[in-house]
Design an enzyme around this catalytic site. Sequence first.
Site, PDB file in Angstrom:
ATOM      1  N   LYS A   1      -7.666   5.598 -13.532  1.00 39.74           N
ATOM      2  CA  LYS A   1      -8.960   4.916 -13.433  1.00 39.74           C
ATOM      3  C   LYS A   1     -10.196   5.753 -13.791  1.00 39.74           C
ATOM      4  CE  LYS A   1      -7.779   0.891 -10.757  1.00 39.74           C
ATOM      5  NZ  LYS A   1      -6.479   0.862 -10.090  1.00 39.74           N
TER       6      LYS A   1
ATOM      7  N   PHE B   1      -0.316  -0.270  -3.446  1.00 38.95           N
ATOM      8  CA  PHE B   1      -0.343  -0.777  -4.819  1.00 38.95           C
ATOM      9  C   PHE B   1      -0.165   0.394  -5.781  1.00 38.95           C
ATOM     10  CE2 PHE B   1      -2.141  -1.901  -8.898  1.00 38.95           C
ATOM     11  CZ  PHE B   1      -1.531  -3.126  -9.140  1.00 38.95           C
TER      12      PHE B   1
ATOM     13  N   ASP C   1      -0.791   9.137  -4.788  1.00 41.54           N
ATOM     14  CA  ASP C   1      -1.396   8.300  -5.833  1.00 41.54           C
ATOM     15  C   ASP C   1      -2.915   8.330  -5.662  1.00 41.54           C
ATOM     16  OD1 ASP C   1      -2.357   6.268  -7.454  1.00 41.54           O
ATOM     17  OD2 ASP C   1      -0.803   4.815  -6.910  1.00 41.54           O
TER      18      ASP C   1
END
Length: 401
Positions: free
Chosen positions: A251, A135, A222
């Site tokens: 995040k 993702f 990532d």
Amino acid sequence: MNTAAPPVEPHVMSTYARLPITLTHGRGCRVWDSAGREYLDALAGIAVNTLGHAHPRLVRALQEQIGQLIHISNYYHHPWTEPLAAALCERAGLDKVFFCSSGLEANEAALKLARKFGRDKGVERPQIVVYERAFHGRSLATLSATGNPKVQAGFEPLVEGFIRVPINDLEALRAATAGNPNVVAVFFEAIQGEGGVYPLEPDYIAAVRALCDEHDWLLMIDEVQCGMGRTGKWFAHQWAGVRPDVMPLAKGLGSGVPVGAVVAGPRAAHIFQPGNHGTTFGGNPLAMRAGLETIRIMEDEGLLDNAARVGTHLHTQLWAALHGVPGVREIRGKGLMIGIELDRPCGVLMQRCADAGLLLSVTAERVIRLVPPLILSTAEADEIVAKLVPQVRAFLDETAA
Ligand SMILES: *Cc1c(COP(=O)(O)O)cnc(C)c1O
């Protein structure tokens, strides 16, 4: 049972299946709703609220910053960009940072870096290796890199130039790229988050690093979800003892304030030149202050060690309570990023656990995901177990074949 009437938001697009809970305030690892109910927060805004809620030191720094400057545009300098960039580079062992405001934006920048890296050396149609269950976000390029058909459905044609392989399978990667001069980069999450909390093996990460060196590909990791201390190191790939060439972050970086970043090493730090890339909000004083204060507090409070120690405790307790229970497939993850995979879809556990006073999420349909704030105490970890385990057992009993 939750007796509050579901909030109705007729003017808001229905992009999310929200629970009928309206949260009004928080403190530490706890939040409260409009009916006064208390919840232990094991979701942390999806691995975002590194310092929990309303951390007094972060609140003070942000209040001070809001009273000075929130935003100025990237036509000017302000005092907080370089200190945060330097702090990230130092902890990552990398050279330069581009700031943005979200995970997909950081990944979009990484994908543009990889394409320009390729085109600068004469590759006309650059290809990037990506992974099953990955993702990377919901822009057109990042959803095309994502390995989940549900994220892509309805938005075709996808952005081209991706080659997809399974995780932890070096032979599959070799076979998929053999003799292909168009490959320019390999791109993966060190621990896949949304896809169901699947860690990439340190040996695999190290082997891919070597393969990238051999072929002059960029290694792009990532760390949007697994980075910023969550696994007990600053970045999850550091357990493999390697450095990536490109590392997107977001995040947890601003502990709730939207901050994204792409950190790059020597092979990628000089690819972007003025005019190649940019964003209006990226790097603004409020965001930079949030990132810098988050890092300082994490260090002063020893939150990397805390994530490792309390994470191991939580993992051990969950294992003791759930291992071997019929219907529980696997408990995996590192530090305070834990997935409990069941053998059946279990999305209803989100509401049931909330009713029991515990916030968490279910991802990839059957994986219970715990990504609490890094300030979690051992007692709070025990409370997560005490609230979660009876819900899981009851759900499995009810739905047993
Ligand atoms: C959440 C996430 C993204 C997307 O971040 P947004 O801020 O939602 O755009 C990208 N990559 C990973 C690994 C993520 O977990």
